[in-house]
Motif scaffolding. Structure first.
Motif, PDB file in Angstrom:
ATOM      1  N   THR A  81      -5.688  -4.753  -1.497  1.00 10.76           N
ATOM      2  CA  THR A  81      -6.271  -5.226  -0.246  1.00 10.76           C
ATOM      3  C   THR A  81      -5.914  -4.242   0.858  1.00 10.76           C
ATOM      4  N   GLY A  82      -6.790  -4.119   1.799  1.00 13.71           N
ATOM      5  CA  GLY A  82      -6.536  -3.212   2.906  1.00 13.71           C
ATOM      6  C   GLY A  82      -7.063  -3.791   4.206  1.00 13.71           C
ATOM      7  N   VAL A  83      -6.400  -3.432   5.289  1.00 11.71           N
ATOM      8  CA  VAL A  83      -6.831  -3.827   6.629  1.00 11.71           C
ATOM      9  C   VAL A  83      -6.740  -2.578   7.494  1.00 11.71           C
ATOM     10  N   ARG A  84      -7.858  -2.201   8.073  1.00 14.52           N
ATOM     11  CA  ARG A  84      -7.894  -1.037   8.958  1.00 14.52           C
ATOM     12  C   ARG A  84      -8.334  -1.501  10.341  1.00 14.52           C
ATOM     13  N   PRO A  85      -7.354  -1.815  11.208  1.00 11.36           N
ATOM     14  CA  PRO A  85      -7.730  -2.264  12.547  1.00 11.36           C
ATOM     15  C   PRO A  85      -8.134  -1.094  13.438  1.00 11.36           C
ATOM     16  N   GLY A  86      -9.046  -1.401  14.342  1.00 10.48           N
ATOM     17  CA  GLY A  86      -9.385  -0.439  15.380  1.00 10.48           C
ATOM     18  C   GLY A  86      -8.324  -0.523  16.474  1.00 10.48           C
ATOM     19  N   VAL A  99      -4.135 -10.360  21.406  1.00 10.05           N
ATOM     20  CA  VAL A  99      -4.465  -9.067  20.813  1.00 10.05           C
ATOM     21  C   VAL A  99      -5.841  -9.211  20.180  1.00 10.05           C
ATOM     22  N   ASP A 100      -6.775  -8.416  20.660  1.00 11.82           N
ATOM     23  CA  ASP A 100      -8.136  -8.409  20.128  1.00 11.82           C
ATOM     24  C   ASP A 100      -8.416  -7.037  19.523  1.00 11.82           C
ATOM     25  N   PHE A 101      -9.168  -7.018  18.427  1.00 14.98           N
ATOM     26  CA  PHE A 101      -9.494  -5.761  17.768  1.00 14.98           C
ATOM     27  C   PHE A 101     -10.619  -5.985  16.770  1.00 14.98           C
ATOM     28  N   THR A 102     -11.181  -4.902  16.305  1.00 11.37           N
ATOM     29  CA  THR A 102     -12.138  -4.920  15.209  1.00 11.37           C
ATOM     30  C   THR A 102     -11.404  -4.397  13.983  1.00 11.37           C
ATOM     31  N   ALA A 103     -11.642  -5.019  12.820  1.00 15.00           N
ATOM     32  CA  ALA A 103     -10.941  -4.600  11.607  1.00 15.00           C
ATOM     33  C   ALA A 103     -11.907  -4.484  10.437  1.00 15.00           C
ATOM     34  N   VAL A 104     -11.635  -3.507   9.607  1.00 12.46           N
ATOM     35  CA  VAL A 104     -12.323  -3.383   8.326  1.00 12.46           C
ATOM     36  C   VAL A 104     -11.357  -3.922   7.278  1.00 12.46           C
ATOM     37  N   VAL A 105     -11.797  -4.922   6.530  1.00 10.75           N
ATOM     38  CA  VAL A 105     -10.981  -5.541   5.488  1.00 10.75           C
ATOM     39  C   VAL A 105     -11.605  -5.183   4.149  1.00 10.75           C
ATOM     40  N   THR A 106     -10.767  -4.653   3.250  1.00 14.42           N
ATOM     41  CA  THR A 106     -11.262  -4.233   1.945  1.00 14.42           C
ATOM     42  C   THR A 106     -10.490  -4.926   0.825  1.00 14.42           C
ATOM     43  N   GLY A 107     -11.147  -5.051  -0.300  1.00 16.27           N
ATOM     44  CA  GLY A 107     -10.512  -5.589  -1.497  1.00 16.27           C
ATOM     45  C   GLY A 107     -11.117  -4.940  -2.713  1.00 16.27           C
ATOM     46  N   GLY A 108     -10.269  -4.702  -3.702  1.00 14.54           N
ATOM     47  CA  GLY A 108     -10.797  -4.056  -4.890  1.00 14.54           C
ATOM     48  C   GLY A 108      -9.862  -4.142  -6.072  1.00 14.54           C
ATOM     49  N   ALA A 109     -10.292  -3.518  -7.139  1.00 18.48           N
ATOM     50  CA  ALA A 109      -9.555  -3.535  -8.398  1.00 18.48           C
ATOM     51  C   ALA A 109      -8.748  -2.261  -8.597  1.00 18.48           C
TER      52      ALA A 109
END
Length: 144
Positions: A81-86, A99-109
């Motif tokens: 899992t990953g979280v990449r906040p702006g 705290v406000d932000f935009t985030a890309v949330v990823t999940g994988g194998a």
């Protein structure tokens, strides 16, 4: 007598610094946000729960225990899992912050590319509890 004004300045400076040390500031808040991100990336549902206030509330009435369970299910579904906040938009108040932000949330194998990725607009509220920042509420909506 010449030392008295200097002694007062030293004492006053010490008192001011002691007063400032009592409440965590923005740097500690940013560390708390980073700690929550690390807990998610390390797939540690207990650490996620530990970052939340006892009275945490999320979307649709999600409580602290529900957030821990939701994280655990996400960790079961995705080996990574990953979280990449702006950039974080931080607003501080006396013992409280948002705290406000935009985030890309990823999940994988664990392959080169994630199996799932989503962008969210995230709004959070934090408060100081026993000298530490705790997440009180979070809302997230699908981003652009």
């Amino acid at each position: 007598m010449a030392n008295k004004p200097r002694a007062w300045r030293v004492l006053l400076t010490g008192l001011l610094l002691a007063g400032c040390a009592g409440e965590p500031g923005e740097a500690e808040l940013r560390d708390a946000v980073g700690g929550l991100r690390t807990a998610i990336e390390q797939r540690d549902a207990s650490a996620v729960e530990g970052a939340l206030a006892e009275d945490f509330i999320g979307p649709d009435g999600l409580d602290r225990d529900g957030a821990r369970r939701m994280a655990a299910v996400m960790f079961l579904r995705h080996r990574e899992t990953g979280v990449r906040p702006g950039p974080l938009d931080v607003a501080m108040s006396d013992g409280y912050a948002t705290v406000d932000f935009t985030a890309v949330v990823t999940g994988g194998a664990g392959r080169a590319l994630p199996d799932a990725a989503s962008i969210y607009n995230v709004s959070t509220a934090w408060r100081v509890e026993e000298g530490d920042w705790r997440l009180v509420s979070a809302e997230w909506t699908p981003g652009p």
